[in-house]
Design an enzyme around this catalytic site. Sequence first.
Site, PDB file in Angstrom:
ATOM      1  N   HIS A  62     -46.120  23.525  29.993  1.00  0.00           N
ATOM      2  CA  HIS A  62     -44.841  24.212  30.195  1.00  0.00           C
ATOM      3  C   HIS A  62     -44.576  25.263  29.134  1.00  0.00           C
ATOM      4  O   HIS A  62     -44.956  25.112  27.976  1.00  0.00           O
ATOM      5  CB  HIS A  62     -43.678  23.231  30.343  1.00  0.00           C
ATOM      6  N   ASP A 169     -44.181  22.144  21.265  1.00  0.00           N
ATOM      7  CA  ASP A 169     -43.937  21.504  22.565  1.00  0.00           C
ATOM      8  C   ASP A 169     -43.354  22.582  23.473  1.00  0.00           C
ATOM      9  O   ASP A 169     -42.165  22.851  23.401  1.00  0.00           O
ATOM     10  CB  ASP A 169     -42.990  20.327  22.359  1.00  0.00           C
ATOM     11  N   GLU A 198     -39.347  22.655  32.010  1.00  0.00           N
ATOM     12  CA  GLU A 198     -39.731  21.253  31.816  1.00  0.00           C
ATOM     13  C   GLU A 198     -38.668  20.506  31.020  1.00  0.00           C
ATOM     14  O   GLU A 198     -38.335  19.363  31.319  1.00  0.00           O
ATOM     15  CB  GLU A 198     -41.084  21.166  31.086  1.00  0.00           C
ATOM     16  N   GLU A 199     -38.151  21.171  30.020  1.00  0.00           N
ATOM     17  CA  GLU A 199     -37.265  20.490  29.063  1.00  0.00           C
ATOM     18  C   GLU A 199     -35.916  20.092  29.656  1.00  0.00           C
ATOM     19  O   GLU A 199     -35.168  19.346  29.052  1.00  0.00           O
ATOM     20  CB  GLU A 199     -37.040  21.377  27.824  1.00  0.00           C
ATOM     21  N   HIS A 310     -39.010  18.655  18.848  1.00  0.00           N
ATOM     22  CA  HIS A 310     -37.634  18.985  19.270  1.00  0.00           C
ATOM     23  C   HIS A 310     -36.724  19.227  18.065  1.00  0.00           C
ATOM     24  O   HIS A 310     -35.578  18.788  18.043  1.00  0.00           O
ATOM     25  CB  HIS A 310     -37.037  17.877  20.162  1.00  0.00           C
TER      26      HIS A 310
END
Lengths: 341, 336
Positions: A62, A169, A198-199, A310
């Site tokens: 992603h 990420d 995606e997140e 994150h």
Amino acid sequence: MIKRLIKLSNAYGAAGDEKEIRDFIIKEIKNNVDSLKIDHLGSLIAFKKGTNDKIRVLLSAHMDEVALIVDKIDDNGLLGVSSVGGFLPKVIPAKKVLVGKDRLPGAVVLKSLHLMRPEEREMPVSIRGLNIDIGAKDKSSCNVSIGDYVYFATKARQQGNYLFGKAFDDRVGCAILCEILKEKKLPVSVYAHFCAQEEVGTRGGQTAVFNKERLKFNLNLEGTTANDRDFINDLSPTTEIGKGPAITIMDSNIITNTKILDWVQAIAKEKKIPYQFKRSVVGGTDAGPIYTSKEGLPALNIALPCRYIHSPVAIISIPDLNAMRDLALAVVVKAESFKIK
Amino acid sequence: MEKKYLKIFKEFGPSGDEENISNYLKELMKSFADKCYNDVLGNLICVKKSNSKNARNIMLAAHMDQIGFIVTHIDKKGYLRFHSVGGHYPYNQVTQRVIFKNGIKGMICYDNEECLPKLKIDNLYVDIGAKNKEAAEKHIKIGDRFVWDTEPFEQFGNLCSMALDDRIGCLILILLAERLKAAKHNIYYVFTVQEEVGVRGAKTSAFAIEPDLGIALDVTGSDDAPGNQTKCSVSCAMGKGTGIKIMDSGIIVPKQIVDWEISLAEKHKIPYQREVLTGGATDSFAIHLTKKGILASTLSVPTRHVHSSSEICSIADVEATVKLLKVICESEKLPV
């Protein structure tokens, strides 16, 4: 690959705002693929024909990162925000940020210690209570609109065997997909699906299986949580950086087929590529919706352990990154040997 | 209950590792179906075609996976840390005996007294009596699954097992297949996988079959135990008939199907209850949202102590469910 990953990490692209990432990837791979298209969600789909076109592998990673979005502008020019993707509110305050298309520099601010009542100092942080100060005089002159994205102004850097930066990420997945597509000729055809959104709920993954033919399996490349401390305490850990890419057995949206697990481990052992398992079952990835799309598709998630994922800065290991690229490439090269039954 | 039926409740099959139970069910089903096969996710699909010209496709879904546990860590002393596969109450696990697919047995213990008031799965570990990590690793790998180790039994007309949810649905399908001689419709007996982690097997099998009508067979709660032990409320009680689902957290069953099922139950004098459940969903959740939408419902067996190592249901309710399902499959016209 390190240089490309640093560029990808420094670029900005949260869910719904992936254009900068998408344009960068297009520039990188356009001469190495047979076709490129962008779907309605904003995902980028590249197709590269291999020697055997009867077998096609769906590769996915992603493009979006976790970020903030402006949802309030006070009369005095201070901005209120919501998160786009999952943040621990505590990691947000007192960071440098960039606001909107013009990337206006600002800071996530808290009232200073002196101005807080004693009980106020002990209060937990909530995203709702945070403000961003861009130095604007008032609302009318701040040049920001509701819906503008806010990114952390982190610049990636290498230190020894480690990379420090934001958005690993899942820019690590994007960087490795670019590497695979840059191979001269692959034995099987591949679709590289650079997923959007995606997140905010693995949305790009939900559309990834449709409009594609002859899929044999999915290889999803991700960033995942690392927690070295639990290893010290000999409790259930998740992953450890420096010990190779992590293979997911189970998380919140997938239980990996045991045949594909055995198969990928055999490849890793044969090629002497280090690997570990992701041992926490929390978190989900695009592999989840992919393996339950249509009649079902075997899916495998391989993730790079990231400390402090994150947050405005995470740490990854360069040997892990190289091992993950080697393993991903080996999986594609050996795709013909995979059997589900 | 015959031994071959009791065995359905003993075969190993936590979500994602349903191989053993699938093989056993295939064994029981093969003489009643035209063909039996497993799809990509592992769903066991047994098809029985009808000779009728107006035959429609009915998908009957019972999930063969059971809730279980997955090993996440083997510590230096050989103790195993684990996570749940499916929904577990931490308190139900203390001192439970457990078993792995390879027959290794163990016992679930908690870290210390301090963690008891707010017990979490993280505070629990399995003792398999291994000398150390190396000894444990000879038999157990990270990712291995295990389940409770309890025996099913029959008493006072009730059935007790750790896996009523949803092997009772599997048993219902087996009993139906045995009794259904000339079905009016093509019947897809689907023993689904991975229901307990989010109705995943039903999602892909319904996509492939695209039936005209989907019916899930599953357990529901029973509102007759002392205290308010269940977190969700349910309108059914054990022993009062099959539960005709009206609503749960995954589906609102279309009114024409509820009315049709009730009229059939009344016509054939089959005991039934109207079921409204406020927590939990079944395979019909996934089936009814497939493709452009599929008419679907659930018939439920009211069960006490759902998701514990001793779930209890009434065999009379199972019988009522089989009867109603048989009448449904023998109906000339479907409300579809």
